[in-house]
Scaffold this active site. Structure first.
Site, short mmCIF file in Angstrom:
data_model
loop_
_atom_site.label_atom_id
_atom_site.label_comp_id
_atom_site.label_asym_id
_atom_site.label_seq_id
_atom_site.Cartn_x
_atom_site.Cartn_y
_atom_site.Cartn_z
N ALA A 135 -17.77 -5.96 45.52
CA ALA A 135 -16.45 -6.12 44.32
C ALA A 135 -15.62 -6.93 45.01
O ALA A 135 -14.70 -8.19 44.52
CB ALA A 135 -15.91 -5.63 43.23
N TYR A 136 -14.74 -6.03 45.90
CA TYR A 136 -13.54 -6.22 46.87
C TYR A 136 -13.77 -7.94 48.00
O TYR A 136 -12.77 -8.29 47.49
CB TYR A 136 -13.21 -5.04 47.48
CG TYR A 136 -11.59 -5.46 48.82
CD1 TYR A 136 -10.44 -5.41 47.61
CD2 TYR A 136 -11.69 -5.76 50.27
CE1 TYR A 136 -9.45 -6.05 48.40
CE2 TYR A 136 -10.32 -6.05 50.60
CZ TYR A 136 -9.03 -5.54 49.33
OH TYR A 136 -8.56 -6.30 50.42
N SER A 137 -14.64 -7.82 47.86
CA SER A 137 -15.04 -8.91 49.41
C SER A 137 -15.16 -10.36 48.42
O SER A 137 -14.88 -11.11 49.21
CB SER A 137 -15.97 -8.32 49.76
OG SER A 137 -16.03 -7.31 50.82
N SER A 139 -14.30 -10.80 45.38
CA SER A 139 -13.16 -11.31 45.01
C SER A 139 -11.79 -11.98 45.07
O SER A 139 -10.89 -12.88 44.98
CB SER A 139 -12.30 -10.24 43.65
OG SER A 139 -11.67 -9.10 45.15
N LYS A 140 -12.43 -11.56 47.07
CA LYS A 140 -10.79 -12.04 47.70
C LYS A 140 -11.88 -12.95 48.39
O LYS A 140 -10.40 -13.47 48.61
CB LYS A 140 -10.87 -11.07 48.88
CG LYS A 140 -10.06 -9.75 48.75
CD LYS A 140 -8.56 -10.16 47.71
CE LYS A 140 -7.03 -8.98 47.61
NZ LYS A 140 -6.41 -9.39 47.56
#
Length: 229
Positions: A135-137, A139-140
């Site tokens: 999710a973090y990867s 979204s970034k």
């Protein structure tokens, strides 16, 4: 000839970490700096994932010359197949929607005045894709694409839009990151250490200045040698 008023900067996530370090660094450059955060200590309280909250911030704050989008969340630390949908969506709401909403709110006044600097915060995870941080990867990575699109849209307006992609940095946000993920990040960094908020703030300050004039829609790595493209 009257002296030019100091430039005004607005930093989301400005109460701690990279945001707070950037606020201090820009003040040293003579800018009037305003901070926005959900955490105590900021000049304005804002939930960047909320359209109404961002609109209220824009009304209270007024036009700015520099916008730094530091607000973010690490999100769930889980395999893709075990990732909760609500946690996935919340990560995108803060990291992607928040950056989009802030840019949409403050770009028009910058373009109207013919000068502005926007610096968005991504991550080396956007390029590498960290395991158990999908999710973090993802979204970034979206923040990088958003920056490239907006940079092209504003290329002839005097408003420059760039993005910084750090490797792991010692910040309060990373306090919630699983130790094994942080250990992997350090192991993959040729300098064999985490970055500091002050180091990232130095790059952001340069991108926020008049010294940058022929760069927009670009990604600036601050990865201790980890970045390969």
């Amino acid at each position: 000839m009257p002296e030019q008023a100091p430039r005004r900067a607005l930093i989301t996530g400005g109460a701690s970490g990279i945001g707070a370090a950037t606020a201090e660094r820009l003040r040293a450059d003579g800018l009037v700096v305003l901070t926005a955060d959900l955490a105590p200590g900021a000049d304005f309280r804002v939930d960047v994932s909320s359209e109404d909250s961002v609109r209220q911030l824009a009304r209270e704050c007024g036009p700015v010359d520099v916008l730094v989008n530091c607000a973010g969340t690490v999100g769930p630390g889980a395999d893709v197949v075990d990732t909760d949908v609500a946690a996935w969506r919340r990560t995108f709401a803060v990291n992607v929607d928040g950056t989009f909403l802030m840019c949409r709110a403050f770009v028009p006044s910058m373009a109207e005045r013919g000068w502005g600097r926007i610096v968005n915060l991504s991550s080396i995870a956007a390029k590498d894709g960290n395991p158990r941080q999908a999710a973090y990867s993802a979204s970034k990575a979206a923040v990088i694409a958003l920056t490239k699109s907006l940079g092209k849209e504003l290329a002839t307006t005097g408003v420059l839009v760039n993005v910084v992609a750090p490797a792991a940095v010692k910040t309060p946000m990373n306090a919630e990151t699983a130790p094994e993920i942080l250990a992997r990040s350090q192991e993959m960094t040729p300098m064999n250490r985490f970055g500091t908020a002050v180091e990232i703030a130095e790059l952001i300050a340069w991108l926020s200045s008049e010294k940058v004039s022929f760069s927009t829609g670009a990604v600036y790595d601050a990865s201790g040698g980890r970045a390969t493209y």
